[in-house]
Design a protein around this motif. Structure first.
Motif, PDB file in Angstrom:
ATOM      1  N   ARG A  29      33.281  30.655  40.592  1.00  0.00           N
ATOM      2  CA  ARG A  29      33.670  31.858  40.661  1.00  0.00           C
ATOM      3  C   ARG A  29      32.868  33.044  40.250  1.00  0.00           C
ATOM      4  NH1 ARG A  29      40.233  32.158  41.545  1.00  0.00           N
ATOM      5  NH2 ARG A  29      40.065  30.599  43.195  1.00  0.00           N
ATOM      6  N   SER A  30      32.059  32.562  39.052  1.00  0.00           N
ATOM      7  CA  SER A  30      31.063  33.264  38.169  1.00  0.00           C
ATOM      8  C   SER A  30      29.653  33.307  39.202  1.00  0.00           C
ATOM      9  CB  SER A  30      30.857  32.919  37.006  1.00  0.00           C
ATOM     10  OG  SER A  30      30.383  31.775  37.029  1.00  0.00           O
ATOM     11  N   LYS A  31      29.513  32.289  40.094  1.00  0.00           N
ATOM     12  CA  LYS A  31      28.504  32.033  40.813  1.00  0.00           C
ATOM     13  C   LYS A  31      28.497  32.693  42.183  1.00  0.00           C
ATOM     14  CE  LYS A  31      26.718  28.222  38.300  1.00  0.00           C
ATOM     15  NZ  LYS A  31      26.219  28.786  37.326  1.00  0.00           N
ATOM     16  N   ILE A  32      29.642  32.559  42.942  1.00  0.00           N
ATOM     17  CA  ILE A  32      30.244  33.106  44.053  1.00  0.00           C
ATOM     18  C   ILE A  32      31.455  33.374  44.304  1.00  0.00           C
ATOM     19  CG2 ILE A  32      29.928  30.891  45.205  1.00  0.00           C
ATOM     20  CD1 ILE A  32      28.692  32.391  47.595  1.00  0.00           C
ATOM     21  N   ASP A  33      31.890  34.321  44.902  1.00  0.00           N
ATOM     22  CA  ASP A  33      33.292  34.564  44.989  1.00  0.00           C
ATOM     23  C   ASP A  33      33.747  35.309  46.235  1.00  0.00           C
ATOM     24  OD1 ASP A  33      35.970  34.545  44.824  1.00  0.00           O
ATOM     25  OD2 ASP A  33      36.068  35.598  42.753  1.00  0.00           O
ATOM     26  N   LEU A  34      34.643  35.698  46.586  1.00  0.00           N
ATOM     27  CA  LEU A  34      35.031  36.480  47.711  1.00  0.00           C
ATOM     28  C   LEU A  34      36.083  37.505  47.158  1.00  0.00           C
ATOM     29  CD1 LEU A  34      35.691  33.800  50.591  1.00  0.00           C
ATOM     30  CD2 LEU A  34      33.822  35.436  50.137  1.00  0.00           C
ATOM     31  N   SER A  35      36.169  38.703  48.063  1.00  0.00           N
ATOM     32  CA  SER A  35      36.905  39.814  47.690  1.00  0.00           C
ATOM     33  C   SER A  35      37.097  40.504  49.101  1.00  0.00           C
ATOM     34  CB  SER A  35      36.492  40.490  46.660  1.00  0.00           C
ATOM     35  OG  SER A  35      35.426  41.414  46.974  1.00  0.00           O
ATOM     36  N   TYR A  36      38.097  41.602  49.156  1.00  0.00           N
ATOM     37  CA  TYR A  36      38.278  42.375  50.196  1.00  0.00           C
ATOM     38  C   TYR A  36      38.636  43.706  49.458  1.00  0.00           C
ATOM     39  CZ  TYR A  36      43.268  42.235  49.632  1.00  0.00           C
ATOM     40  OH  TYR A  36      44.551  42.431  49.096  1.00  0.00           O
ATOM     41  N   VAL A  37      38.440  44.813  50.493  1.00  0.00           N
ATOM     42  CA  VAL A  37      38.471  45.991  50.099  1.00  0.00           C
ATOM     43  C   VAL A  37      39.132  46.867  51.338  1.00  0.00           C
ATOM     44  CG1 VAL A  37      36.555  47.139  50.587  1.00  0.00           C
ATOM     45  CG2 VAL A  37      37.892  48.340  48.758  1.00  0.00           C
ATOM     46  N   ILE A  38      40.330  47.733  51.031  1.00  0.00           N
ATOM     47  CA  ILE A  38      40.765  48.596  51.934  1.00  0.00           C
ATOM     48  C   ILE A  38      40.152  50.123  51.940  1.00  0.00           C
ATOM     49  CG2 ILE A  38      42.851  49.534  53.011  1.00  0.00           C
ATOM     50  CD1 ILE A  38      44.311  47.004  51.861  1.00  0.00           C
ATOM     51  N   VAL A  43      39.418  47.455  56.740  1.00  0.00           N
ATOM     52  CA  VAL A  43      39.502  46.304  55.796  1.00  0.00           C
ATOM     53  C   VAL A  43      38.076  45.584  55.831  1.00  0.00           C
ATOM     54  CG1 VAL A  43      40.558  44.095  55.131  1.00  0.00           C
ATOM     55  CG2 VAL A  43      41.829  45.984  56.337  1.00  0.00           C
ATOM     56  N   ILE A  44      37.412  45.505  54.636  1.00  0.00           N
ATOM     57  CA  ILE A  44      36.215  44.685  54.471  1.00  0.00           C
ATOM     58  C   ILE A  44      36.143  43.568  53.719  1.00  0.00           C
ATOM     59  CG2 ILE A  44      33.576  45.032  53.766  1.00  0.00           C
ATOM     60  CD1 ILE A  44      34.374  48.127  54.211  1.00  0.00           C
ATOM     61  N   ILE A  45      35.917  42.494  54.043  1.00  0.00           N
ATOM     62  CA  ILE A  45      35.593  41.205  53.338  1.00  0.00           C
ATOM     63  C   ILE A  45      34.269  41.090  52.812  1.00  0.00           C
ATOM     64  CG2 ILE A  45      35.521  38.564  53.461  1.00  0.00           C
ATOM     65  CD1 ILE A  45      37.596  38.769  55.799  1.00  0.00           C
ATOM     66  N   ARG A  46      34.215  40.942  51.473  1.00  0.00           N
ATOM     67  CA  ARG A  46      32.943  40.899  50.803  1.00  0.00           C
ATOM     68  C   ARG A  46      32.726  39.356  49.857  1.00  0.00           C
ATOM     69  NH1 ARG A  46      33.672  46.252  47.574  1.00  0.00           N
ATOM     70  NH2 ARG A  46      35.147  44.973  46.628  1.00  0.00           N
ATOM     71  N   GLU A  47      31.444  39.161  50.135  1.00  0.00           N
ATOM     72  CA  GLU A  47      31.103  38.014  48.931  1.00  0.00           C
ATOM     73  C   GLU A  47      30.707  38.609  47.880  1.00  0.00           C
ATOM     74  OE1 GLU A  47      28.354  34.369  50.677  1.00  0.00           O
ATOM     75  OE2 GLU A  47      27.188  35.693  49.362  1.00  0.00           O
ATOM     76  N   VAL A  48      31.097  38.159  46.581  1.00  0.00           N
ATOM     77  CA  VAL A  48      30.690  38.565  45.219  1.00  0.00           C
ATOM     78  C   VAL A  48      29.942  37.602  44.519  1.00  0.00           C
ATOM     79  CG1 VAL A  48      31.786  39.556  43.135  1.00  0.00           C
ATOM     80  CG2 VAL A  48      32.721  39.734  45.251  1.00  0.00           C
ATOM     81  N   ARG A  49      28.502  37.963  44.192  1.00  0.00           N
ATOM     82  CA  ARG A  49      27.883  37.053  43.401  1.00  0.00           C
ATOM     83  C   ARG A  49      26.680  37.951  42.564  1.00  0.00           C
ATOM     84  NH1 ARG A  49      24.597  33.485  46.546  1.00  0.00           N
ATOM     85  NH2 ARG A  49      26.239  33.050  47.672  1.00  0.00           N
ATOM     86  N   PRO A  50      26.135  37.315  41.590  1.00  0.00           N
ATOM     87  CA  PRO A  50      25.247  37.904  40.752  1.00  0.00           C
ATOM     88  C   PRO A  50      23.964  38.164  41.604  1.00  0.00           C
ATOM     89  CG  PRO A  50      25.973  35.603  39.783  1.00  0.00           C
ATOM     90  CD  PRO A  50      26.380  35.629  41.173  1.00  0.00           C
ATOM     91  N   ARG A  51      23.409  39.312  41.354  1.00  0.00           N
ATOM     92  CA  ARG A  51      22.150  39.523  41.981  1.00  0.00           C
ATOM     93  C   ARG A  51      21.086  38.568  41.761  1.00  0.00           C
ATOM     94  NH1 ARG A  51      19.384  45.495  42.064  1.00  0.00           N
ATOM     95  NH2 ARG A  51      17.110  44.810  42.502  1.00  0.00           N
ATOM     96  N   TRP A  52      20.254  38.161  42.654  1.00  0.00           N
ATOM     97  CA  TRP A  52      19.495  37.005  42.426  1.00  0.00           C
ATOM     98  C   TRP A  52      18.129  37.471  41.226  1.00  0.00           C
ATOM     99  CZ3 TRP A  52      13.754  37.526  43.382  1.00  0.00           C
ATOM    100  CH2 TRP A  52      13.532  38.453  43.866  1.00  0.00           C
TER     101      TRP A  52
END
Length: 115
Positions: A29-38, A43-52
């Motif tokens: 999860r420190s490299k790639i994760d998922l989240s959502y926000v209302i 409702v928006i699903i988001r991919e969470v990751r470090p900037r390249w």
């Protein structure tokens, strides 16, 4: 106008179940994760990751969006195209509930959400 409390509880339950099924293992999860926000009616699903190019900076990349249309009592589904704008998900632009939105995103039959 924000989503009604009843819808909010339904959304949280559906999205938390989605995250439980789809999030990567804890050690990744420190490299790639998922989240959502209302946000308001969406409702928006988001991919969470470090900037390249700056790994110390975390970026949240929108993957899919559902917006509740009160007049139709339906959810309008969107995906983000290469132009970085939201576009209606034409294979199934409206769904009756948030669970159906989650199913569309998970199945990703047309490879719009996850590529």
């Amino acid at each position: 106008m924000a989503i009604e409390t009843l819808h909010t509880l339904e959304i949280i339950e559906a999205m938390e179940n989605f995250l439980e099924r789809k999030r990567p293992k804890e050690e990744l999860r420190s490299k790639i994760d998922l989240s959502y926000v209302i946000e308001k009616q969406s409702v928006i699903i988001r991919e969470v990751r470090p900037r390249w190019d700056r790994p110390e900076e975390i970026v949240e990349i929108p993957v899919a969006k559902a917006t509740y249309v009160t007049s139709k009592k339906m959810w309008k589904v969107f995906w983000k195209q290469g132009d970085l704008k939201w576009h209606a998900y034409t294979p199934e632009p409206l769904v009756p509930n948030i669970q159906d939105f989650v199913v569309l995103v998970e199945q990703d039959e047309y490879y719009c959400f996850w590529g």
